[in-house]
Design a protein around this motif. Structure first.
Motif, PDB file in Angstrom:
ATOM      1  N   ALA A   1       5.077   1.524   2.025  1.00 45.17           N
ATOM      2  CA  ALA A   1       5.084   2.372   0.836  1.00 45.17           C
ATOM      3  C   ALA A   1       5.411   3.813   1.186  1.00 45.17           C
ATOM      4  N   GLY A   2       5.590   4.091   2.467  1.00 43.31           N
ATOM      5  CA  GLY A   2       5.864   5.463   2.898  1.00 43.31           C
ATOM      6  C   GLY A   2       5.655   5.548   4.392  1.00 43.31           C
ATOM      7  N   PRO A   3       5.767   6.759   4.952  1.00 41.79           N
ATOM      8  CA  PRO A   3       5.681   6.890   6.416  1.00 41.79           C
ATOM      9  C   PRO A   3       4.284   6.603   6.966  1.00 41.79           C
ATOM     10  N   GLY A   4       3.255   6.667   6.119  1.00 39.16           N
ATOM     11  CA  GLY A   4       1.903   6.354   6.580  1.00 39.16           C
ATOM     12  C   GLY A   4       1.763   4.884   6.906  1.00 39.16           C
ATOM     13  N   SER A   5       2.086   4.037   5.948  1.00 39.07           N
ATOM     14  CA  SER A   5       1.979   2.595   6.196  1.00 39.07           C
ATOM     15  C   SER A   5       3.066   2.121   7.162  1.00 39.07           C
ATOM     16  N   PHE A   6       4.148   2.894   7.271  1.00 36.65           N
ATOM     17  CA  PHE A   6       5.220   2.524   8.211  1.00 36.65           C
ATOM     18  C   PHE A   6       4.710   2.400   9.644  1.00 36.65           C
ATOM     19  N   VAL A   7       3.850   3.312  10.061  1.00 35.40           N
ATOM     20  CA  VAL A   7       3.443   3.362  11.473  1.00 35.40           C
ATOM     21  C   VAL A   7       2.812   2.036  11.910  1.00 35.40           C
TER      22      VAL A   7
ATOM     23  N   SER B   1      -1.757  -2.676  12.577  1.00 35.77           N
ATOM     24  CA  SER B   1      -2.723  -2.786  11.482  1.00 35.77           C
ATOM     25  C   SER B   1      -4.151  -2.878  12.015  1.00 35.77           C
ATOM     26  N   PHE B   2      -4.305  -3.281  13.278  1.00 41.96           N
ATOM     27  CA  PHE B   2      -5.642  -3.363  13.874  1.00 41.96           C
ATOM     28  C   PHE B   2      -6.362  -2.012  13.843  1.00 41.96           C
TER      29      PHE B   2
END
Lengths: 255, 255, 255
Positions: A236-242, C240-241
């Protein structure tokens, strides 16, 4: 030019060998770099003291030098580490962050170029600056395209006897004669700090693999672009991308 | 007092201009700070050497000084960077982490106060300490409320000719005459390291915008509180909060 | 040997007291360490200057010394901090990252062993190296099993009058006489940088709790293993961990 496809056997070999990569990198990307290497099965270690870094460079399988937050003290430790790596016949990789724009790192990178880097990985502005072509770089972001830097990259590769990687929308990997192009990736990768720096660490890990080094380095570029595209499609953006990016790398090279 | 609403045009301008923010910040928050700035469209760069930092401060659009992990060496580099930023007419922002509680940073912050900061952003204990009012701070956490620090903040703003931001449940932004209050946010923001430090970086980015600086700084506070509240409502805890917060910032200021 | 179960009252006490933990730790794990402590209700602070660190060690409730990215400068600051912590009767915890493999940290760890650490937490290779038993460690990863290091851990505990924790598939916590074993966790924890370093920080936080220190330290090990297993079961990989792990810690010790 040869299009590159991610080379699964190379990634499987990376997991089997788990090379110990001595990362002397900048303050901003240390955690991300370590987690990228771990996700691919390599073993990162950051050792920075001017006494210990040379010791460790001789023990480790490969060395990464990233000058993003260079200081005089670190430059001295890095130089010692490079010399010991070379003496022990261990490959070292240079990430010349923002070279050309600032004086200490420009001097330092020019000095260590003569110490036989295995690979140099930078954006177009950095590669042009190292090749002695003037560039409009104003810091960490490229103001030139990878395409436009390709002739300079080839020259630099021949001068330094290193493989040179210019990254951008398409990555180019060249030894001065042969050149691979690696398309793919996603613009979101440029909105997360450290994707380029982490690529340099993966490149360093791949210099330990047997076989053709140009192909192994192109594999490093390909796996990062592929994981980046996959992660971007799930984010959803660079945060969840990582997290999605690290998870995608985790799946690479598994049977 | 004027309640502040996040000012979308200011955020759109931030994306259009993509100011280069020179962050001299503490070791703990570098990655998060960079990713927050990138999510909002600004361009972060961390340059720390005593030789390079002054060079870069004159090139960059704004400078952030955060003393969280100050050392004598860094203090020297920071002072040089501030002087070159001021000479080049670039605004600099001070985050006086834990000032008052420890000696080196207290001396250093008092010295650089005279170098015309554009903005000072701290919690209540830090602002009271800088304003010369005794405080019970015992480190990085405030033991005073933002409300109680408002008179001290106004005094500090008049003394230093800076805009002063006191953050807490409500943020206050004052130039000594006018004061904006910015409510919102979520307590979860205090259980993730670096939200205050990253706000200071966003404030530094917003000092480059045209228009009323007090309003631009209040916009920085507002966008962080709004993203924090949105992320908290979507998170199972402070771990998932981080990604949700960056993603929320990513959506801010888009058409 | 007593099997250990996570001790909820101890974790509740941690939240109530919110001990201020002075973390002098390595560059790679600072953010993760801070977020782990915050998730459990403790209050982390990183202060590193040779002048400030001793001041702060006397103010804080506990001190963590992690030598992962040791330099001569940091060693000096750490020694001063330890001396002031001891003088102020504050417990300090040692994480001897890669001791035995590199010279500066090996000398330094041997020197500070005489300064009464409350707890020493390492992997098998590190504990064996500290105990004076030769080890095949080649960096940060253990090449010995926790089991095989237990006799050495007991000897080290008696010599140093510290509680010694050897971590691995099973963690062992010993004071030289009594030993607790803490099973659980998940292999994914070893593919994320900093889980061991963060455990040492949680151990440091738990040294401030009333009651039996051996049990409190075993609780620290238990909560990390339990959160790790829970997070692994919810994760698609090490990316995700990280968020799931912090969220799991966030739920620990709540009524």
């Amino acid at each position: 030019m040869q299009p590159d496809l991610p080379d699964i056997p190379a990634l499987q070999r990376l997991r089997t060998r788990s090379p110990l990569v001595h990362c002397m990198t900048n303050d901003v990307v240390q955690t991300f770099t370590a987690n990228v290497l771990l996700a691919l099965g390599a073993s990162p270690a950051m050792v920075i003291d001017a006494g210990e870094a040379p010791e460790f460079a001789a023990i480790a399988d490969a060395l990464l030098i990233n000058v993003g937050t260079l200081t005089e003290t670190r430059a001295q430790a890095m130089r010692g580490a490079i010399e010991h790596a070379v003496a022990a016949n261990k490959p070292w990789t240079l990430d010349p962050v923002a070279v050309g724009a600032l004086s200490l790192r420009t001097r330092f990178c020019q000095q260590i170029l003569s110490l036989q880097p295995a690979v140099i990985r930078g954006n177009a502005s950095e590669i042009l600056a190292l090749a002695g072509v003037n560039s409009g770089g104003r810091g960490v972001d490229a103001t030139d395209t990878a395409d436009s830097a390709l002739p300079g990259a080839r020259t630099l590769a021949r001068q330094s006897c290193a493989i040179v990687v210019v990254t951008g929308e398409v990555d180019y990997v060249t030894d001065g004669e042969r050149t691979c192009s690696v398309p793919g990736g996603d613009p979101l990768m440029t909105r997360v700090v450290g994707t380029g720096c982490a690529l340099s660490a993966v490149v360093a890990a791949c210099t330990t693999l047997p076989g053709d080094r140009l192909e192994n380095v192109a594999t490093a570029c390909g796996v990062m672009k592929r994981a980046g595209a996959e992660a971007a499609s799930q984010s959803a953006g660079p945060g969840s991308f990582v997290a999605a990016f690290i998870d995608a790398l985790w799946r690479e090279g598994r049977a």
